[in-house]
Design a protein around this motif. Structure first.
Motif, short mmCIF file in Angstrom:
data_model
loop_
_atom_site.label_atom_id
_atom_site.label_comp_id
_atom_site.label_asym_id
_atom_site.label_seq_id
_atom_site.Cartn_x
_atom_site.Cartn_y
_atom_site.Cartn_z
N GLY A 10 40.60 51.54 46.62
CA GLY A 10 40.20 52.10 47.89
C GLY A 10 39.02 53.08 47.36
O GLY A 10 37.63 52.86 47.92
N MET A 11 39.21 54.13 46.84
CA MET A 11 37.96 54.77 46.46
C MET A 11 37.22 54.45 45.65
O MET A 11 35.66 54.64 46.12
CB MET A 11 38.97 56.22 45.60
CG MET A 11 39.55 56.81 46.25
SD MET A 11 39.21 58.03 47.58
CE MET A 11 38.91 59.35 46.47
N SER A 12 37.14 53.69 44.62
CA SER A 12 36.34 53.01 43.97
C SER A 12 35.46 52.12 44.52
O SER A 12 34.29 52.17 44.46
CB SER A 12 36.77 52.25 42.78
OG SER A 12 37.55 51.22 43.12
N GLY A 13 35.78 51.31 45.69
CA GLY A 13 35.00 50.38 46.50
C GLY A 13 34.17 51.16 47.32
O GLY A 13 32.82 51.02 47.28
N SER A 37 28.90 42.90 53.43
CA SER A 37 29.49 44.12 52.99
C SER A 37 30.76 44.14 52.81
O SER A 37 31.39 43.63 53.90
CB SER A 37 28.96 45.69 53.41
OG SER A 37 27.60 45.64 53.46
N TYR A 38 31.41 44.64 51.86
CA TYR A 38 32.95 44.43 51.97
C TYR A 38 33.66 45.42 51.33
O TYR A 38 32.96 45.92 50.09
CB TYR A 38 33.47 43.19 51.41
CG TYR A 38 32.96 42.55 50.07
CD1 TYR A 38 33.52 42.87 48.98
CD2 TYR A 38 31.89 41.82 49.90
CE1 TYR A 38 33.25 42.54 47.73
CE2 TYR A 38 31.55 41.49 48.70
CZ TYR A 38 32.22 41.76 47.58
OH TYR A 38 31.92 41.08 46.23
N ALA A 39 34.90 45.92 51.70
CA ALA A 39 35.72 46.94 50.82
C ALA A 39 36.99 46.35 50.77
O ALA A 39 37.61 46.14 51.84
CB ALA A 39 35.61 48.15 51.36
N ILE A 40 37.44 46.10 49.66
CA ILE A 40 38.91 45.34 49.40
C ILE A 40 39.74 46.11 48.26
O ILE A 40 39.33 46.74 47.71
CB ILE A 40 38.56 43.92 48.82
CG1 ILE A 40 37.64 43.27 49.79
CG2 ILE A 40 40.10 43.02 48.68
CD1 ILE A 40 37.00 41.88 49.29
N GLY A 41 40.97 45.84 48.54
CA GLY A 41 41.90 46.54 47.47
C GLY A 41 42.29 45.78 46.26
O GLY A 41 43.16 45.90 45.69
#
Length: 464
Positions: free
Chosen positions: A21-24, A140-144
């Motif tokens: 999560g943080m790196s995204g 845009s996206y943020a994925i685990g």
């Protein structure tokens, strides 16, 4: 969409920057032009990917890693209070921001789809990100997890839509206010943070309450998700879309046809007829994820036919039934499943894919609290395999609980008739599996810890 950076995030410092999560979030900020720095416990491919974006990544944790001109320190719930960089932030008066607040700030100027549920979040978020990209919408996206195609877990896009995985484990998903929310399932998990199903439902209800007027809630057919829908049904300004195989579903799954390591899925849309498309991973669980992604995209205004066929472009995400390789007729596949429901879904999918061949599993329990509460169910799930190797518990952020060991799982597996072996030394697993595997077998490494590292080692041992 504006590419502006919130003022507090112009020079952020991430503690534990290598986390999924943080790196995204760090990647998106770097792509938007922020001066990003951070620290992590060890070197990794993620750290290298961040450096390629211009991010400063320190290995280890030390007070001097926090620059005096940092605009904020970003943390997750996994960061302990005695971290030296946190202490330094207090000395300097640098604001501390939770990961969820940082992500909420990044999403604030977009039309947002947030994907929640006890399991299936990463896959469903990934399916949407890939399909919307395939359609040229540049989300845009943020994925685990890392997408198989672009090989990353996050990206800043110039389109209007932001797709994000919404984590319920620490209640942080209550910070988001998505235009469309998906809740795939609701089950008791994360026992260190939730004492009962009532607390779980209250948390999900708080998440749904943040959906603005005129927004949509997409729910899977899982009993917990439907119960949640019933609890929030009094909201007349909220459109609830049901997805599943039951007759009352708004997006109804008509058929799921296995095709080896893929599935052909047919859905019926109210007043729009049927659409058939391919899902690149096998099993009913993933077909339902794809249908939920389709429903959410439709509520965002995307053409359903185009979106369904764009979902075919999804080729997987790291650790979600990811093929690690094949040698001497043995395939090695990696699964992130760590909750009994996830385990059962992936094992059933692999059982079908294996056909007459054997399914061998290497399972690493994740968290002492989860094993204490669900160890018996985990053991019963392993009975779906022809043979299993069970490792010691991966503690992650937890301290040991007296009397809680992987024996809770192996005892239950044995009682359910499973062929199960305990291996305490993880480094011995490749040799153990090499002694068991035969041409045609499927080997599944399973768990949310570092069991994923064993796939390449097993392949190398089989090759020798």
């Amino acid at each position: 969409m504006a590419t502006g950076i919130p003022p507090a995030m112009e020079r952020p410092h991430f503690i534990g920057i290598g986390g999924a999560g943080m790196s995204g979030i760090a990647k998106i900020l770097a792509q938007r032009g922020a001066h990003v720095a951070g620290s992590d416990a060890k070197e990794s491919a993620t750290a290298d990917a961040l450096r390629e974006l211009g991010v400063t990544v320190h290995i280890g944790h030390a007070a001097e890693y926090l620059a005096e001109d940092a605009s904020c320190v970003v943390v997750s719930s996994a960061i302990r209070a005695d971290n030296p960089e946190l202490a330094r932030a207090a000395e300097l008066g640098v604001p501390v921001v939770h990961r969820s607040d940082a992500l909420a700030a990044l999403m604030s100027t977009s039309r947002t789809i947030a994907v929640a549920g006890t399991h299936g979040k990463t896959t469903t978020t990934s399916m949407l990100a890939v399909a919307l990209t395939e359609l040229g919408l540049d989300p845009s996206y943020a994925i685990g997890g890392d997408l198989a195609g672009p090989g990353t877990n996050a990206s800043h896009g110039d389109g209007e839509v932001f797709v994000a995985e919404a984590d319920e484990s620490d209640r942080s998903f209550q910070k988001y206010d998505p235009d469309v929310a998906i809740v795939l399932n609701v089950e008791l998990d994360h026992h260190a943070n939730y004492a009962s199903m009532d607390e779980i439902y209250e948390s999900f209800e708080a998440f749904v309450a943040k959906i603005p007027h005129g927004g949509s809630l997409v729910v899977g057919e899982h009993a917990g998700a439907r119960e949640l829908a019933a609890r929030v049904s009094a909201r007349e300004d909220l459109t609830i879309v049901k997805v599943g195989e039951d007759e009352d579903a708004d997006v109804r799954i008509v058929a799921i046809t296995p095709k080896g390591m893929t599935s052909e899925v047919t859905v019926a849309l109210q007043d729009r007829g049927e659409i058939t498309f391919t899902v690149s991973v096998p099993g009913r669980h993933y077909a339902h994820n794809a249908a939920a992604a389709l429903a959410a995209g439709i509520r965002t205004g995307v053409d359903p036919v185009g979106l369904a066929h764009a979902l075919t472009a999804y080729t997987g995400v790291g650790r979600r039934l990811q093929l690690k390789g094949e040698t001497k007729g043995v395939q090695v596949i990696d699964s992130y499943a760590h909750h009994p429901t996830e385990m059962t879904a992936d094992l059933e999918a692999m059982r079908a894919a294996a056909g007459d061949s054997r399914l061998l599993v290497v399972f690493q329990p994740h968290l002492f609290s989860r094993t204490q509460e669900l160890g018996t169910e985990m053991g019963r799930a392993l009975a779906l395999a022809d043979a299993s190797v069970v490792l010691d518990i991966y503690p992650a952020r937890e301290d040991p609980i007296p009397g809680v060991t992987s024996a809770l799982i192996t005892d239950a597996a044995t009682a359910a008739g499973a062929d199960v072996t305990t291996v305490h030394d993880k480094t011995a697993v490749p040799e153990v599996i090499a002694g068991m595997a035969e041409p045609g077998d499927l080997v599944l490494t399973m768990g949310a810890g570092d069991v994923t590292d064993l796939g390449p080692q097993i392949l190398a041992h089989l090759t020798n």
